[in-house]
Design a protein around this motif. Structure first.
Motif, PDB file in Angstrom:
ATOM      1  N   PHE A 184       0.849  -1.196   0.000  1.00 37.23           N
ATOM      2  CA  PHE A 184       0.000   0.000   0.000  1.00 37.23           C
ATOM      3  C   PHE A 184       0.885   1.247   0.000  1.00 37.23           C
ATOM      4  N   ASP A 185       1.944   1.233   0.831  1.00 31.26           N
ATOM      5  CA  ASP A 185       2.814   2.407   0.933  1.00 31.26           C
ATOM      6  C   ASP A 185       3.520   2.707  -0.390  1.00 31.26           C
ATOM      7  N   GLU A 186       4.029   1.640  -1.032  1.00 34.73           N
ATOM      8  CA  GLU A 186       4.682   1.833  -2.340  1.00 34.73           C
ATOM      9  C   GLU A 186       3.714   2.416  -3.360  1.00 34.73           C
ATOM     10  N   ALA A 187       2.482   1.913  -3.325  1.00 35.42           N
ATOM     11  CA  ALA A 187       1.469   2.382  -4.276  1.00 35.42           C
ATOM     12  C   ALA A 187       1.226   3.875  -4.087  1.00 35.42           C
ATOM     13  N   ILE A 188       1.279   4.334  -2.825  1.00 35.00           N
ATOM     14  CA  ILE A 188       1.077   5.766  -2.561  1.00 35.00           C
ATOM     15  C   ILE A 188       2.293   6.552  -3.060  1.00 35.00           C
ATOM     16  N   ILE A 189       3.487   6.084  -2.670  1.00 31.97           N
ATOM     17  CA  ILE A 189       4.720   6.812  -3.035  1.00 31.97           C
ATOM     18  C   ILE A 189       4.858   6.892  -4.554  1.00 31.97           C
ATOM     19  N   LYS A 190       4.578   5.783  -5.223  1.00 28.38           N
ATOM     20  CA  LYS A 190       4.744   5.764  -6.687  1.00 28.38           C
ATOM     21  C   LYS A 190       3.504   6.287  -7.423  1.00 28.38           C
ATOM     22  N   ARG A 191       2.546   6.759  -6.648  1.00 30.42           N
ATOM     23  CA  ARG A 191       1.297   7.323  -7.205  1.00 30.42           C
ATOM     24  C   ARG A 191       0.609   6.361  -8.177  1.00 30.42           C
ATOM     25  N   LEU A 192       0.577   5.097  -7.822  1.00 29.61           N
ATOM     26  CA  LEU A 192      -0.093   4.103  -8.661  1.00 29.61           C
ATOM     27  C   LEU A 192      -1.588   4.190  -8.377  1.00 29.61           C
ATOM     28  N   LYS A 193      -2.366   4.291  -9.446  1.00 32.75           N
ATOM     29  CA  LYS A 193      -3.815   4.408  -9.238  1.00 32.75           C
ATOM     30  C   LYS A 193      -4.408   3.012  -9.102  1.00 32.75           C
ATOM     31  N   VAL A 194      -4.866   2.683  -7.923  1.00 34.76           N
ATOM     32  CA  VAL A 194      -5.461   1.362  -7.707  1.00 34.76           C
ATOM     33  C   VAL A 194      -6.971   1.516  -7.518  1.00 34.76           C
ATOM     34  N   MET A 195      -7.321   2.344  -6.556  1.00 32.60           N
ATOM     35  CA  MET A 195      -8.727   2.661  -6.258  1.00 32.60           C
ATOM     36  C   MET A 195      -8.755   4.111  -5.805  1.00 32.60           C
ATOM     37  N   ASP A 196      -9.945   4.680  -5.645  1.00 32.16           N
ATOM     38  CA  ASP A 196      -9.983   6.051  -5.145  1.00 32.16           C
ATOM     39  C   ASP A 196      -9.473   6.075  -3.699  1.00 32.16           C
ATOM     40  N   ALA A 197      -9.109   7.273  -3.249  1.00 31.06           N
ATOM     41  CA  ALA A 197      -8.390   7.407  -1.972  1.00 31.06           C
ATOM     42  C   ALA A 197      -9.164   6.841  -0.777  1.00 31.06           C
ATOM     43  N   THR A 198     -10.472   7.032  -0.755  1.00 27.10           N
ATOM     44  CA  THR A 198     -11.265   6.545   0.385  1.00 27.10           C
ATOM     45  C   THR A 198     -11.244   5.021   0.436  1.00 27.10           C
ATOM     46  N   ALA A 199     -11.459   4.408  -0.716  1.00 30.51           N
ATOM     47  CA  ALA A 199     -11.472   2.943  -0.797  1.00 30.51           C
ATOM     48  C   ALA A 199     -10.098   2.382  -0.441  1.00 30.51           C
ATOM     49  N   PHE A 200      -9.081   3.019  -0.988  1.00 27.14           N
ATOM     50  CA  PHE A 200      -7.704   2.579  -0.768  1.00 27.14           C
ATOM     51  C   PHE A 200      -7.356   2.652   0.722  1.00 27.14           C
ATOM     52  N   ALA A 201      -7.709   3.779   1.359  1.00 29.96           N
ATOM     53  CA  ALA A 201      -7.398   3.978   2.785  1.00 29.96           C
ATOM     54  C   ALA A 201      -8.112   2.941   3.650  1.00 29.96           C
ATOM     55  N   LEU A 202      -9.346   2.651   3.297  1.00 32.31           N
ATOM     56  CA  LEU A 202     -10.121   1.672   4.069  1.00 32.31           C
ATOM     57  C   LEU A 202      -9.456   0.288   3.999  1.00 32.31           C
ATOM     58  N   CYS A 203      -9.075  -0.118   2.811  1.00 31.96           N
ATOM     59  CA  CYS A 203      -8.408  -1.420   2.653  1.00 31.96           C
ATOM     60  C   CYS A 203      -7.081  -1.439   3.401  1.00 31.96           C
ATOM     61  N   ARG A 204      -6.312  -0.353   3.250  1.00 33.13           N
ATOM     62  CA  ARG A 204      -4.999  -0.294   3.920  1.00 33.13           C
ATOM     63  C   ARG A 204      -5.174  -0.389   5.434  1.00 33.13           C
ATOM     64  N   ASP A 205      -6.102   0.414   5.979  1.00 34.71           N
ATOM     65  CA  ASP A 205      -6.279   0.449   7.435  1.00 34.71           C
ATOM     66  C   ASP A 205      -6.802  -0.874   7.980  1.00 34.71           C
ATOM     67  N   GLN A 206      -7.561  -1.595   7.180  1.00 35.99           N
ATOM     68  CA  GLN A 206      -8.115  -2.873   7.627  1.00 35.99           C
ATOM     69  C   GLN A 206      -7.202  -4.045   7.272  1.00 35.99           C
ATOM     70  N   GLY A 207      -6.107  -3.748   6.596  1.00 33.70           N
ATOM     71  CA  GLY A 207      -5.208  -4.829   6.175  1.00 33.70           C
ATOM     72  C   GLY A 207      -5.880  -5.773   5.191  1.00 33.70           C
ATOM     73  N   LEU A 208      -6.779  -5.207   4.401  1.00 33.27           N
ATOM     74  CA  LEU A 208      -7.522  -6.013   3.421  1.00 33.27           C
ATOM     75  C   LEU A 208      -6.828  -5.895   2.065  1.00 33.27           C
TER      76      LEU A 208
END
Ligand code: UDP
Length: 236
Positions: A184-208
């Motif tokens: 998740f951290d690499e995806a943020i640093i490299k600005r890789l578009k995976v999902m919108d920020a809210t969805a991405f944050a939820l998955c990251r915080d839940q370890g999903l």
């Protein structure tokens, strides 16, 4: 060997269009049902969240000038149309599906009740979550992250037109390379578009974890649940 027993599959509305300009393409829909059936037959519990972009999107040019919340409610209802179409196609193919909606429209589909959804999954039925999160200003990617976390899915599978996350746009750049895994951290640093920020944050915080893969590649969904190198895994 199966690596996932319960998955949350996120299909965008556009995935249902096939080569059409809008709406639902019957052959594309049937092909997706076969992909889903392939993993249901393996004993995988499948929940699905579908977008509505093929019919209406709250942020689409066609919604310009509209009250944003009203436009978003229209978008959520559009997802319900897609869910009905998918569930109908599944039931015709002999895969039992149940649609549950985040917005109460009980004459059409039953409301989302988490224990009921879990019961259906345990019974081997495919549960299709309609109307996103039920709230404006969100996306169905966020609904996928939310429902995925709620039902204890082991992974959110984001179906796309390309087979994963690349270091550049693979359509425009033939030299682009696909990540097999990325944090998740690499995806943020490299600005890789995976999902919108809210969805991405939820998955990251839940370890999903999120796996991005190509739904149009026959057998790709099966490869994913069998742990083969398919698409890109975004993990903690
Ligand atoms: N939407 C919303 N809240 C949600 C999910 C969806 O308001 O929780 C609305 C929003 O207007 C969005 C539309 O429904 O644009 C369709 O969803 P989305 O754009 O995520 O669909 P996709 O791009 O996956 O087809």
């Amino acid at each position: 060997m199966l690596v996932y027993k319960r998955i949350l599959l996120k299909l965008s509305g556009e995935a249902l269009m096939g080569q059409d300009a809008f709406g639902i393409n019957r052959e594309t829909l049937d092909a997706m049902v076969q992909e889903i059936r392939g993993v249901v037959d393996l004993g995988v519990q499948v929940a699905v969240v579908i977008g509505g972009g093929n019919i209406f999107r709250g942020v689409a040019p066609g919604a310009q000038g509209m009250d944003r919340s009203t436009a978003d409610y229209m978008g959520m209802l559009a997802t319900c149309i897609n869910c009905l179409a998918l569930a109908d196609a599944m039931n015709r193919a002999g895969v039992t599906a149940r649609v549950m909606s985040a917005i109460n429209i009980e004459q059409v589909v039953e409301p989302y009740v988490r224990p009921k959804a879990l019961q259906y999954l345990d019974e081997g039925k495919v549960v299709v979550f309609a109307c996103g999160t039920g709230n404006p200003f969100f996306t169905t990617d966020t609904a996928a992250a939310l429902r995925g976390a709620e039902i204890g899915a082991e992974v959110v599978l984001k179906a796309t037109k390309v087979d994963g996350v690349y270091n550049a746009d693979p359509v425009k750049n033939p030299d682009a390379t696909r990540y097999s895994t990325v944090t998740f951290d690499e995806a943020i640093i490299k600005r890789l578009k995976v999902m919108d920020a809210t969805a991405f944050a939820l998955c990251r915080d839940q370890g999903l974890p999120i796996r991005v893969f190509n739904i149009f590649k026959t057998g790709a969904l099966k490869n994913v649940v069998m742990g083969k190198d398919e698409g890109t895994l975004v993990h903690v």
